[in-house]
Motif scaffolding. Structure first.
Motif, mmCIF file in Angstrom:
data_model
loop_
_atom_site.group_PDB
_atom_site.id
_atom_site.type_symbol
_atom_site.label_atom_id
_atom_site.label_comp_id
_atom_site.label_asym_id
_atom_site.label_seq_id
_atom_site.Cartn_x
_atom_site.Cartn_y
_atom_site.Cartn_z
ATOM 1 N N HIS A 170 0.824 -1.255 -0.063
ATOM 2 C CA HIS A 170 0.158 0.012 0.118
ATOM 3 C C HIS A 170 0.801 1.061 0.020
ATOM 4 C CE1 HIS A 170 -3.241 2.992 0.942
ATOM 5 N NE2 HIS A 170 -2.498 3.145 2.001
ATOM 6 N N VAL A 177 0.787 4.041 -2.909
ATOM 7 C CA VAL A 177 0.457 5.372 -2.304
ATOM 8 C C VAL A 177 1.762 6.326 -3.009
ATOM 9 C CG1 VAL A 177 0.031 7.205 -0.693
ATOM 10 C CG2 VAL A 177 -1.230 4.987 -0.699
ATOM 11 N N ASP A 236 2.427 5.146 6.219
ATOM 12 C CA ASP A 236 1.520 4.135 6.999
ATOM 13 C C ASP A 236 2.503 3.391 7.710
ATOM 14 O OD1 ASP A 236 -1.236 5.037 6.605
ATOM 15 O OD2 ASP A 236 -1.790 3.375 5.293
ATOM 16 N N THR A 288 -4.370 11.454 6.929
ATOM 17 C CA THR A 288 -5.990 10.673 7.040
ATOM 18 C C THR A 288 -6.699 11.694 7.157
ATOM 19 O OG1 THR A 288 -4.826 8.674 8.031
ATOM 20 C CG2 THR A 288 -7.207 9.306 8.507
ATOM 21 N N ASP A 310 -3.691 9.026 -1.074
ATOM 22 C CA ASP A 310 -3.761 7.990 -0.330
ATOM 23 C C ASP A 310 -5.224 7.418 -0.446
ATOM 24 O OD1 ASP A 310 -3.687 5.941 2.050
ATOM 25 O OD2 ASP A 310 -4.593 7.652 3.481
ATOM 26 N N LYS A 311 -6.363 8.263 -0.775
ATOM 27 C CA LYS A 311 -7.633 8.048 -0.892
ATOM 28 C C LYS A 311 -8.025 7.235 -2.328
ATOM 29 C CE LYS A 311 -8.281 10.142 3.126
ATOM 30 N NZ LYS A 311 -6.768 10.168 3.308
ATOM 31 N N TRP A 361 -6.437 3.325 -2.083
ATOM 32 C CA TRP A 361 -6.757 2.944 -0.636
ATOM 33 C C TRP A 361 -6.259 1.431 -0.524
ATOM 34 C CZ3 TRP A 361 -12.636 1.850 0.247
ATOM 35 C CH2 TRP A 361 -13.260 1.171 -0.516
ATOM 36 N N ASP A 362 -6.438 1.079 0.729
ATOM 37 C CA ASP A 362 -5.934 -0.152 0.998
ATOM 38 C C ASP A 362 -7.017 -1.464 1.238
ATOM 39 O OD1 ASP A 362 -7.064 1.019 3.265
ATOM 40 O OD2 ASP A 362 -5.251 0.571 4.508
ATOM 41 N N GLN A 363 -8.218 -1.138 0.553
ATOM 42 C CA GLN A 363 -9.242 -2.044 0.581
ATOM 43 C C GLN A 363 -9.518 -2.670 -0.800
ATOM 44 O OE1 GLN A 363 -10.807 -2.276 3.689
ATOM 45 N NE2 GLN A 363 -9.326 -0.834 4.266
ATOM 46 N N PRO A 409 -12.543 2.418 -4.714
ATOM 47 C CA PRO A 409 -13.167 3.127 -3.586
ATOM 48 C C PRO A 409 -14.843 3.854 -4.241
ATOM 49 C CG PRO A 409 -11.113 3.993 -4.054
ATOM 50 C CD PRO A 409 -11.294 2.887 -4.862
ATOM 51 N N TYR A 418 -13.489 14.403 -1.338
ATOM 52 C CA TYR A 418 -13.521 13.255 -0.414
ATOM 53 C C TYR A 418 -13.968 13.842 1.267
ATOM 54 C CZ TYR A 418 -11.871 9.683 2.786
ATOM 55 O OH TYR A 418 -12.046 8.652 3.896
#
Length: 203
Positions: free
Chosen positions: A37, A41, A67, A127, A144-145, A148-150, A154, A175
């Protein structure tokens, strides 16, 4: 170096390559997903920086570093912050995930010897953003958005990219608007985020 960091680094032989050192550090401390991640980023931060005449090298480094505090689990972050002398806001006590940005800032300075205050400050608000945000703050916040880390895409990405077509600030605000519209469902509203929203919505 603070004793709390020594246990995380004593088995690592760092080189002069910051990117490699960050990957090594995160892998050694069992955070391989965070390593990926952070690299993603960093790459996105460089791309966004080039779009808005920010320093791409500083942006990339901030992305790599943002992070690194993932090595501390959520349930340890408040105690770690106390040991490091970091100011803890009530909202951070209630939702310790948020304070990771402040811990990463200290780690970037103390472990990775970052002295550039713009990089450190961007890491420290990536953040939540903050009032009076610099261009680099906004670059990292947006990158970062986007990266993202999901899993998946997004849900706010289309609106964020539309904002970026207008300006970097519009991208950041898009955002924050996304969160603001859902603020009743959020566990906390960080005061820095609120201050950034109040400032940016007037632009």
């Amino acid at each position: 170096m603070h004793p709390i960091f020594q246990a995380l680094t004593e088995q690592i032989e760092f080189s002069n390559d910051l990117k490699s050192n960050i990957c090594l550090f995160l892998h050694a401390n069992e955070c391989p997903k965070t390593a990926k991640h952070c690299m993603d980023v960093g790459k996105e931060s460089r791309r966004v920086a080039l779009l808005f005449d920010a320093n791409p090298d500083d942006a990339e480094m901030a992305g790599w570093l943002h992070d690194i505090s993932a090595v501390f689990p959520n349930n340890k972050r408040i105690e770690v912050s106390r040991q490091l002398g970091i100011e803890i806001l009530p909202e951070e006590e209630a939702l310790p995930m948020i304070i990771h940005q402040k811990i990463s800032k200290v780690m970037a300075r103390d472990i990775f010897q970052i002295t550039n205050i713009e990089i450190l400050n961007a890491v420290g608000c990536h953040t939540t953003l903050r009032a009076g945000a610099t261009v680099l703050d906004q670059v990292l916040f947006v990158a970062d958005k986007i990266a993202w880390d999901q899993e998946g895409e997004p849900p706010y990405l289309e609106e964020l990219n539309h904002g970026l077509e207008i300006s970097l600030t519009h991208g950041a605000l898009s955002y924050i608007n996304y969160l603001w519209e859902r603020r009743e469902s959020l566990k906390v509203i960080h005061p820095w985020l609120k201050e950034a929203y109040e400032e940016l919505k007037l632009l």
